[in-house]
Each structure stands twice: as structure tokens, then as C-alpha cells.
Write an enzyme that holds these catalytic residues in place. Structure first.
Site, PDB file in Angstrom:
ATOM      1  N   SER A 178       1.062  -1.239  -0.095  1.00  0.00           N
ATOM      2  CA  SER A 178      -0.427  -0.157   0.208  1.00  0.00           C
ATOM      3  C   SER A 178       1.203   1.100  -0.188  1.00  0.00           C
ATOM      4  CB  SER A 178      -1.168  -0.089   1.049  1.00  0.00           C
ATOM      5  OG  SER A 178      -0.761   0.069   2.971  1.00  0.00           O
ATOM      6  N   HIS A 206      -5.685  -3.102  -2.958  1.00  0.00           N
ATOM      7  CA  HIS A 206      -4.785  -2.845  -3.791  1.00  0.00           C
ATOM      8  C   HIS A 206      -5.039  -3.190  -5.113  1.00  0.00           C
ATOM      9  CE1 HIS A 206      -3.818   1.129  -0.737  1.00  0.00           C
ATOM     10  NE2 HIS A 206      -4.065  -0.416  -0.826  1.00  0.00           N
ATOM     11  N   LYS A 236     -12.126   1.188  -1.609  1.00  0.00           N
ATOM     12  CA  LYS A 236     -10.856   1.984  -2.834  1.00  0.00           C
ATOM     13  C   LYS A 236     -11.249   1.929  -4.089  1.00  0.00           C
ATOM     14  CE  LYS A 236      -7.391   0.910   0.965  1.00  0.00           C
ATOM     15  NZ  LYS A 236      -6.535  -0.375   1.541  1.00  0.00           N
TER      16      LYS A 236
END
Ligand SMILES: *Cc1c(COP(=O)(O)O)cnc(C)c1O
Length: 382
Positions: A178, A206, A236
């Protein structure tokens, strides 16, 4: 920490450039944000596909609220589980090609859930040094022996695995790191998991939505195995909130029965769950967005000095400057120039690893990125 010591400790944090302050957005999440009445180009969120304020997703949440109300009212096992959650879980499992999936209120809770449910005292967890804090907290809370290996160091991991007599072993990694944006060697990790009869727990916060045509890091590498447990967050690239764990059905059934961060918490609002299939559709149809991201990533890779970059090929493009003071100063100058880029400092990153974390979104215009780099790059050599 006693009450009378807090003020001095906060002053110390400030003096060492480690005091954290929050900025309150006066606009929805996006690449153009308003903070304290001032507009910025933001390179700060994890909204990689620009979905957090997408009209179709906003409307899905609104319709979800009309159909299901505002709150879930209870935990999943008591009375808070709805058909909206069921359908979202089926859609998620299908999307990532696993047998079953389980929704969580957040990635943090999902990580605590999986690790503490599968390993305990006498077992062993093997964790990359750069893993997300929530994985580390899960490892600590599990009371299993906690072995950390140097970042992506397969040889060290194999040594640790071969020396372990633990009845249950679990390897835990971020699929995309990250704060560095680089990726884990998943095929090699799976081979080690097989050789040493370990679980492989993959946190794809991610990668989901971005890699593997949006289906995530396992799809990107075409990996499937009963011993892989997959976790991705929905706050996200997916543009919503929450997370899910996916794997074989016995794993999911075990979590439903044992995971304290599943059992002892209120279910996510069903209106949010109802929007998940819409998010998955936007991700599936998002190849153009991913292509825009790839172009922005290529610009960063071309322009950022190699001496401060990690060679990341993902939307996380860190610029490592070393000292906390320098990172904070550069972030402030960028802010004065109208760019919002967070300075990331220890303990989020290793000591002397302070950095600007540029995160790219498919919603960025190439000209916005070029303007940021024009402003930033001279500061790095100054
Ligand atoms: C953001 C993040 C989490 C936590 O997910 P939340 O849904 O924000 O709690 C877990 N792991 C990684 C690698 C993350 O980046």
C-alpha cells in the site's frame, strides 16, 4: 499514557513532524476536492477508478436505501443479514472466481477475522515486513508465533517455513503493497505454501478493481488453490466501503462461526451491499478507466527520478524523500501550489522512509498529473 502527559506528548509529536491532522473535504471524493474553501487536484485517495462519486453508484446506494432502509439493525448472525448481503456475496464470489465470499464492515476487520480464526497459540504466521498494519494486528491478536520476513524475500520465508513445526501455518501478504505500490510474488508464494502445507492469505486491497481486468491480483496471475484465502476491500477501487473474504466454502463457514470481527459487529448497511453488484458492473466495464490509469502510471514511471521511486507499476506511485521534515515540507509546497498529496511518515512506513504518496485515479486528466510532476520534481533535487 496518563491524561496529564498527553499534551506534552502531542507537542513532542508536532516537534518531530509526526503530528497527524485531518483535513475535512467540503466536496465528494474525487480528483478535484475542496478543503478549507480552496480547490485542489488531489492525488491522495484510493479511489483508483474514480467510482466513489460515480452517478450510477450513488444512485444504487439511494435505491438501496429506498428498498432496504438506512441501517442493518443487527449483526449478521442475529437479524442483520439480508438478501442484499446474500446477493452481494454471491456476486463477489463469482467475480473473483472463488466458491464463496463473506462481507465485512472493513478490510481491517476482515484481516483480523481470517488470521485469528485460522491460527492460534502454537501455530505460526509468516508475514512480509511491509504488510499493512491490519494484517500485523491480526497476527498479534491471533497469539500465533509471528515471523516477519524481509520484503518479498522468498529465501528467508522458505527458511522460516522449513524450521517451523507449527501444526497450522499461514503466510500473509499484501498483493500490492500500500505504501510502495510494488506487488507480491504470488505464484512463488503459493508454491511455498504448497510445499510447506500453509495457508496463503492474500490482501488485495489495492489490486481489486485495478489488476486482472478488475478481478484482482489472483486473476492477474491466473492463480487458484484451495489454500488461498483472498481478501479485497470495497472502499478503494470499488468506490464503496467494506470488504470481503473469498475462498472455499469450509473457510467461509468457519469464519461465520468463529470470526469475532464478523460475529460481534453490526452488518454493513444493506443499502451499501445492494450497490456492490453495480460497483462490480462498473469494474467489469472499466477497461477504459484501467487503460487511462496505465497511461498515467507510465508518465510517472518515465518522469519520477529513479533514486526516489520504487519502480511501482500500479496506481500507487511513492516518491521517497527520507526525512519526515522534508516530506512534510514538500507536501506543504505542493498544497500551496494547489495539489493535495499526502506525506506518509513512520510508523506507516519504515524509519527514514518518509515519502509523498502519489495515488493515481482514472479520473485524473493527464495534464493534471503533468502539472503535479512539474511542481514536484524540482523540489526533489533542491
Ligand atoms: C486499506 C487497507 C486495508 C484496510 O481496509 P479498510 O476497508 O480500509 O479497513 C487492509 N489492507 C490493506 C493493504 C489496505 O490498504
Amino acid at each position: 499514557m496518563r491524561l496529564q502527559d498527553l499534551s506534552a506528548a502531542l507537542l513532542d509529536l508536532d516537534a518531530s513532524h509526526r503530528l497527524r491532522r485531518r483535513a475535512a473535504l467540503e466536496s465528494p471524493q474525487g480528483v478535484d476536492v475542496v478543503i478549507d474553501g480552496k480547490e485542489y487536484y488531489a492525488f491522495a485517495s484510493n479511489d483508483y477508478l474514480g467510482l466513489a462519486d460515480h452517478p450510477a453508484l450513488v444512485s444504487a446506494v439511494q435505491q438501496g436505501a429506498d428498498r432496504w432502509g438506512a441501517g442493518s439493525g443487527a449483526s449478521h448472525l442475529v437479524a442483520g443479514h439480508s438478501q442484499a448481503h446474500e446477493e452481494a456475496e454471491r456476486a463477489l464470489a463469482g467475480f473473483v472466481g472463488r466458491e464463496a465470499a463473506l462481507l465485512f464492515g472493513s478490510g481491517y476487520m476482515a484481516n483480523l477475522a481470517v488470521i485469528t480464526s485460522l491460527v492460534g497459540r502454537g501455530d505460526a504466521v509468516f508475514a512480509d515486513k511491509l504488510n499493512h498494519a491490519s494484517l500485523n494486528d491480526g497476527c498479534l491478536l491471533s497469539r500465533a508465533d509471528f515471523h516477519r520476513f524481509a520484503h518479498n524475500d522468498l529465501a528467508q520465508l522458505e527458511r522460516l517455513l522449513s524450521e517451523s513445526q507449527a501444526p497450522t501455518k499461514l503466510i500473509a501478504v499484501d498483493a500490492v503493497y500500500s505504501m510502495d505500490g510494488d506487488v507480491a510474488p504470488l505464484p512463488e508464494l503459493l508454491a511455498l505454501a504448497e510445499r510447506y502445507d500453509a495457508w496463503l492469505y492474500v490482501d488485495d486491497a489495492h489490486g481489486f478493481g485495478v489488476l486482472g481486468a478488475g478481478r484482482g491480483s489472483l486473476a492477474e496471475r491466473d492463480l487458484n488453490s484451495e489454500r488461498i484465502i483472498y481478501m479485497a476491500t470495497l472502499g478503494k477501487a470499488a468506490g464503496l466501503s467494506g470488504a470481503f473474504v473469498a475462498g472455499v466454502k469450509p473457510v467461509i463457514d468457519w469464519l461465520i462461526n468463529k470470526a469475532r470481527t464478523y460475529i460481534f459487529t453490526t452488518a454493513m448497511p444493506p443499502a451499501l451491499a445492494a450497490a456492490i453488484p453495480v460497483s462490480l458492473r462498473l469494474i467489469r466495464e472499466g477497461e477504459e478507466r484501467r487503460e487511462r490509469l496505465r497511461q498515467l502510471i507510465a508518465v510517472c514511471r518515465e518522469r519520477l527520478p529513479a533514486s526516489c521511486s520504487t519502480g511501482s507499476a500500479t496506481p500507487i506511485q511513492p516518491v521517497i524523500v527520507g526525512s519526515d521534515e522534508k516530506a512534510v515540507a514538500i507536501a506543504q509546497i505542493l498544497r500551496d501550489n494547489g495539489f493535495w498529496v499526502p506525506a506518509i511518515r513512520p510508523p506507516t512506513v519504515p524509519e527514514n522512509g518518509a515519502r509523498l504518496r502519489i495515488s493515481l485515479s482514472a479520473a485524473h486528466e493527464p495534464s493534471q498529473l503533468e502539472a503535479l510532476l512539474d511542481s514536484l520534481i524540482p523540489l526533489l533535487t533542491a
